[in-house]
Design a protein around this motif. Structure first.
Motif, PDB file in Angstrom:
ATOM      1  N   ALA A  76      -7.702   3.803 -11.635  1.00  0.00           N
ATOM      2  CA  ALA A  76      -8.367   4.830 -12.444  1.00  0.00           C
ATOM      3  C   ALA A  76      -7.993   4.688 -13.917  1.00  0.00           C
ATOM      4  CB  ALA A  76      -7.979   6.217 -11.933  1.00  0.00           C
ATOM      5  N   GLU A  77      -8.670   5.470 -14.763  1.00  0.00           N
ATOM      6  CA  GLU A  77      -8.450   5.373 -16.216  1.00  0.00           C
ATOM      7  C   GLU A  77      -7.000   5.630 -16.598  1.00  0.00           C
ATOM      8  OE1 GLU A  77     -11.211   7.047 -19.027  1.00  0.00           O
ATOM      9  OE2 GLU A  77     -12.728   7.284 -17.467  1.00  0.00           O
ATOM     10  N   ASP A  78      -6.324   6.497 -15.866  1.00  0.00           N
ATOM     11  CA  ASP A  78      -4.915   6.784 -16.167  1.00  0.00           C
ATOM     12  C   ASP A  78      -3.977   6.040 -15.218  1.00  0.00           C
ATOM     13  OD1 ASP A  78      -5.646   8.172 -13.927  1.00  0.00           O
ATOM     14  OD2 ASP A  78      -4.613  10.024 -14.460  1.00  0.00           O
ATOM     15  N   GLY A  79      -4.478   4.959 -14.608  1.00  0.00           N
ATOM     16  CA  GLY A  79      -3.683   4.200 -13.662  1.00  0.00           C
ATOM     17  C   GLY A  79      -2.902   3.075 -14.324  1.00  0.00           C
ATOM     18  N   LEU A  80      -2.796   1.950 -13.635  1.00  0.00           N
ATOM     19  CA  LEU A  80      -1.966   0.840 -14.109  1.00  0.00           C
ATOM     20  C   LEU A  80      -2.602   0.043 -15.243  1.00  0.00           C
ATOM     21  CD1 LEU A  80      -0.625  -0.687 -10.748  1.00  0.00           C
ATOM     22  CD2 LEU A  80       0.629   0.717 -12.383  1.00  0.00           C
ATOM     23  N   PHE A  81      -3.941   0.089 -15.358  1.00  0.00           N
ATOM     24  CA  PHE A  81      -4.634  -0.822 -16.272  1.00  0.00           C
ATOM     25  C   PHE A  81      -5.448  -0.035 -17.301  1.00  0.00           C
ATOM     26  CE2 PHE A  81      -4.314  -2.610 -11.979  1.00  0.00           C
ATOM     27  CZ  PHE A  81      -3.418  -3.640 -12.241  1.00  0.00           C
ATOM     28  N   LYS A  82      -4.771   0.320 -18.375  1.00  0.00           N
ATOM     29  CA  LYS A  82      -5.424   1.106 -19.422  1.00  0.00           C
ATOM     30  C   LYS A  82      -5.947   0.218 -20.545  1.00  0.00           C
ATOM     31  CE  LYS A  82      -2.194   4.968 -18.670  1.00  0.00           C
ATOM     32  NZ  LYS A  82      -1.221   4.224 -17.844  1.00  0.00           N
ATOM     33  N   THR A  83      -5.229  -0.845 -20.870  1.00  0.00           N
ATOM     34  CA  THR A  83      -5.611  -1.734 -21.978  1.00  0.00           C
ATOM     35  C   THR A  83      -5.417  -3.186 -21.551  1.00  0.00           C
ATOM     36  OG1 THR A  83      -3.401  -1.903 -22.964  1.00  0.00           O
ATOM     37  CG2 THR A  83      -4.754   0.004 -23.605  1.00  0.00           C
ATOM     38  N   ILE A  84      -5.826  -4.089 -22.400  1.00  0.00           N
ATOM     39  CA  ILE A  84      -5.665  -5.512 -22.141  1.00  0.00           C
ATOM     40  C   ILE A  84      -4.185  -5.890 -22.055  1.00  0.00           C
ATOM     41  CG2 ILE A  84      -5.642  -6.236 -24.562  1.00  0.00           C
ATOM     42  CD1 ILE A  84      -7.480  -8.028 -21.671  1.00  0.00           C
ATOM     43  N   GLU A  85      -3.333  -5.112 -22.701  1.00  0.00           N
ATOM     44  CA  GLU A  85      -1.901  -5.401 -22.650  1.00  0.00           C
ATOM     45  C   GLU A  85      -1.370  -5.262 -21.225  1.00  0.00           C
ATOM     46  OE1 GLU A  85      -0.919  -6.556 -25.376  1.00  0.00           O
ATOM     47  OE2 GLU A  85      -2.634  -5.847 -26.551  1.00  0.00           O
ATOM     48  N   ASP A  86      -1.925  -4.331 -20.456  1.00  0.00           N
ATOM     49  CA  ASP A  86      -1.496  -4.160 -19.075  1.00  0.00           C
ATOM     50  C   ASP A  86      -1.907  -5.354 -18.218  1.00  0.00           C
ATOM     51  OD1 ASP A  86      -0.466  -1.578 -19.640  1.00  0.00           O
ATOM     52  OD2 ASP A  86      -2.492  -0.745 -19.492  1.00  0.00           O
ATOM     53  N   THR A 112     -14.164  -3.693 -16.542  1.00  0.00           N
ATOM     54  CA  THR A 112     -15.216  -3.488 -17.548  1.00  0.00           C
ATOM     55  C   THR A 112     -14.740  -2.526 -18.625  1.00  0.00           C
ATOM     56  OG1 THR A 112     -16.952  -3.880 -15.894  1.00  0.00           O
ATOM     57  CG2 THR A 112     -17.587  -2.703 -17.908  1.00  0.00           C
ATOM     58  N   ARG A 113     -14.082  -1.468 -18.209  1.00  0.00           N
ATOM     59  CA  ARG A 113     -13.569  -0.478 -19.156  1.00  0.00           C
ATOM     60  C   ARG A 113     -12.578  -1.112 -20.127  1.00  0.00           C
ATOM     61  NH1 ARG A 113     -11.938   2.738 -15.487  1.00  0.00           N
ATOM     62  NH2 ARG A 113      -9.734   2.160 -15.485  1.00  0.00           N
ATOM     63  N   VAL A 114     -11.723  -1.991 -19.630  1.00  0.00           N
ATOM     64  CA  VAL A 114     -10.718  -2.632 -20.476  1.00  0.00           C
ATOM     65  C   VAL A 114     -11.352  -3.653 -21.414  1.00  0.00           C
ATOM     66  CG1 VAL A 114      -8.730  -4.177 -20.477  1.00  0.00           C
ATOM     67  CG2 VAL A 114      -8.802  -2.249 -18.894  1.00  0.00           C
ATOM     68  N   SER A 125      -6.231 -14.421 -27.296  1.00  0.00           N
ATOM     69  CA  SER A 125      -4.791 -14.524 -27.021  1.00  0.00           C
ATOM     70  C   SER A 125      -4.439 -13.951 -25.654  1.00  0.00           C
ATOM     71  CB  SER A 125      -3.995 -13.802 -28.117  1.00  0.00           C
ATOM     72  OG  SER A 125      -4.309 -12.418 -28.138  1.00  0.00           O
ATOM     73  N   PHE A 126      -5.447 -13.717 -24.837  1.00  0.00           N
ATOM     74  CA  PHE A 126      -5.247 -13.203 -23.480  1.00  0.00           C
ATOM     75  C   PHE A 126      -4.915 -14.392 -22.576  1.00  0.00           C
ATOM     76  CE2 PHE A 126      -7.542 -11.751 -19.449  1.00  0.00           C
ATOM     77  CZ  PHE A 126      -6.423 -11.120 -18.945  1.00  0.00           C
ATOM     78  N   ASN A 127      -3.651 -14.645 -22.347  1.00  0.00           N
ATOM     79  CA  ASN A 127      -3.223 -15.866 -21.657  1.00  0.00           C
ATOM     80  C   ASN A 127      -2.452 -15.614 -20.377  1.00  0.00           C
ATOM     81  OD1 ASN A 127      -4.321 -17.674 -23.605  1.00  0.00           O
ATOM     82  ND2 ASN A 127      -2.585 -17.237 -24.963  1.00  0.00           N
ATOM     83  N   LEU A 128      -1.447 -14.737 -20.410  1.00  0.00           N
ATOM     84  CA  LEU A 128      -0.547 -14.581 -19.267  1.00  0.00           C
ATOM     85  C   LEU A 128      -1.269 -14.076 -18.021  1.00  0.00           C
ATOM     86  CD1 LEU A 128       2.652 -13.098 -20.971  1.00  0.00           C
ATOM     87  CD2 LEU A 128       2.268 -15.431 -20.168  1.00  0.00           C
ATOM     88  N   GLY A 129      -2.223 -13.179 -18.204  1.00  0.00           N
ATOM     89  CA  GLY A 129      -2.917 -12.626 -17.045  1.00  0.00           C
ATOM     90  C   GLY A 129      -4.292 -13.208 -16.792  1.00  0.00           C
ATOM     91  N   ARG A 130      -4.715 -14.142 -17.632  1.00  0.00           N
ATOM     92  CA  ARG A 130      -6.097 -14.639 -17.558  1.00  0.00           C
ATOM     93  C   ARG A 130      -6.410 -15.289 -16.210  1.00  0.00           C
ATOM     94  NH1 ARG A 130     -10.423 -16.756 -21.328  1.00  0.00           N
ATOM     95  NH2 ARG A 130      -9.355 -15.604 -22.969  1.00  0.00           N
ATOM     96  N   ARG A 131      -5.510 -16.134 -15.698  1.00  0.00           N
ATOM     97  CA  ARG A 131      -5.798 -16.852 -14.447  1.00  0.00           C
ATOM     98  C   ARG A 131      -5.994 -15.893 -13.278  1.00  0.00           C
ATOM     99  NH1 ARG A 131      -8.565 -20.228 -12.684  1.00  0.00           N
ATOM    100  NH2 ARG A 131      -9.500 -19.900 -14.680  1.00  0.00           N
TER     101      ARG A 131
END
Length: 298
Positions: A76-86, A112-114, A125-131
């Protein structure tokens, strides 16, 4: 029943129930007893390995009502994945991949939201989680309810490409427009919308991607990797779309050629040259497919 058959294994003259089935049953009973609050264990467990095993169990129990509630809460919006940093963390991105297998629609909504709120400069610069995100998206492409949105997410990553792999975002997005081995259950006419969105935009990088994707729809040499079931949830994918008639096949080829033809008149010389060269290269394909008049016109 499918889970049961996969989990009963031969040992000589006997069969035995695999630990997977017993573990899933025990986890389901624990969820019945404790409810969705059990999700707190994810953050309390010591080290990534126990957390990973718990989440894998969740993915295999997606039809369990309380499990669905817990996964929805994480996505959800307030869950684990709020931004690309997560998402740009190895372990959290792996969590996303696992949860996406459990609840594809909630996962694609979260992604999609992120991505919509992330500028291209940050995606570069999105590298660590891209794969891990790409592996999740490859699976999300296979479900009818998430396929088009997953392709749009892959398109965003392809416009900010950083990988030199055959199955990078650009390669998977172009494969999505194959006519026989797209990996998508969606008709080609539905997928064509994504091409047109790129072709009419003001961004020359987007129009160049449209050239590559349209050219992929005109290739005679298609290939696709991957299994016919989700590797995590073990659910079988629906059959990928393929042309049912000669006319349907030829119309798809013509649609891709028309897209390239428009782009060959692009104001950006690199885009127009790429589109023109792709058109020239496609002439023999069209002729061999019985579209001789189209080939002669090119």
């Amino acid at each position: 029943r499918r889970v049961l058959f996969r989990s009963v294994l031969p040992r000589g003259r006997y069969l035995y129930v695999s630990p997977d089935l017993l573990a899933i049953k025990a986890a389901a009973e624990l969820w019945d007893e404790r409810g969705a609050d059990l999700i707190r264990i994810v953050t309390d467990l010591p080290g990534p390995q126990p957390r990973r095993h718990l989440l894998l169990r969740l993915a295999m129990m997606a039809e369990h009502q309380e499990v669905r509630k817990a996964v929805e809460r994480l996505l959800a919006e307030d869950g684990l994945f709020k931004t690309i940093e997560d998402l740009d963390q190895k372990f959290l991105s792996e969590i996303f991949q696992i949860l996406s297998a459990a609840l594809p629609q909630a996962a694609i909504d979260a992604l999609t939201r992120v991505l919509v709120g992330t500028p291209r400069s940050r995606l570069l610069s999105f590298n660590l989680g891209r794969r891990n995100v790409m592996w999740a998206l490859e699976s999300l492409l296979r479900w009818p309810e998430t396929s088009l949105d997953a392709a749009r997410c892959i398109r965003e990553l392809a416009l900010a490409e950083t990988e030199n792999l055959g199955n990078n975002a650009t390669g998977i997005f172009c494969q999505y427009f194959h006519l026989f081995l797209s990996g998508s259950p969606m008709p080609f006419s539905d997928r064509l919308v994504l091409l047109n969105e790129l072709a009419v935009g003001e961004d020359p990088v987007a129009r160049q991607l449209a050239v590559k994707a349209a050219a992929a729809a005109l290739t005679r040499h298609e290939s696709r990797s991957g299994r016919d079931e989700d590797a995590i949830s073990r659910r079988p994918y629906p059959q990928e779309w393929r042309p049912h008639t000669t006319e349907e096949f030829r119309n798809a080829r013509r649609s891709a050629a028309r897209c390239l033809s428009r782009l060959s008149n692009d104001s950006d010389s690199e885009v127009s040259n790429s589109a023109y060269q792709s058109l020239v290269n496609s002439a023999s394909t069209l002729a061999m497919d019985g579209l001789v008049d189209d080939a002669v016109e090119l």
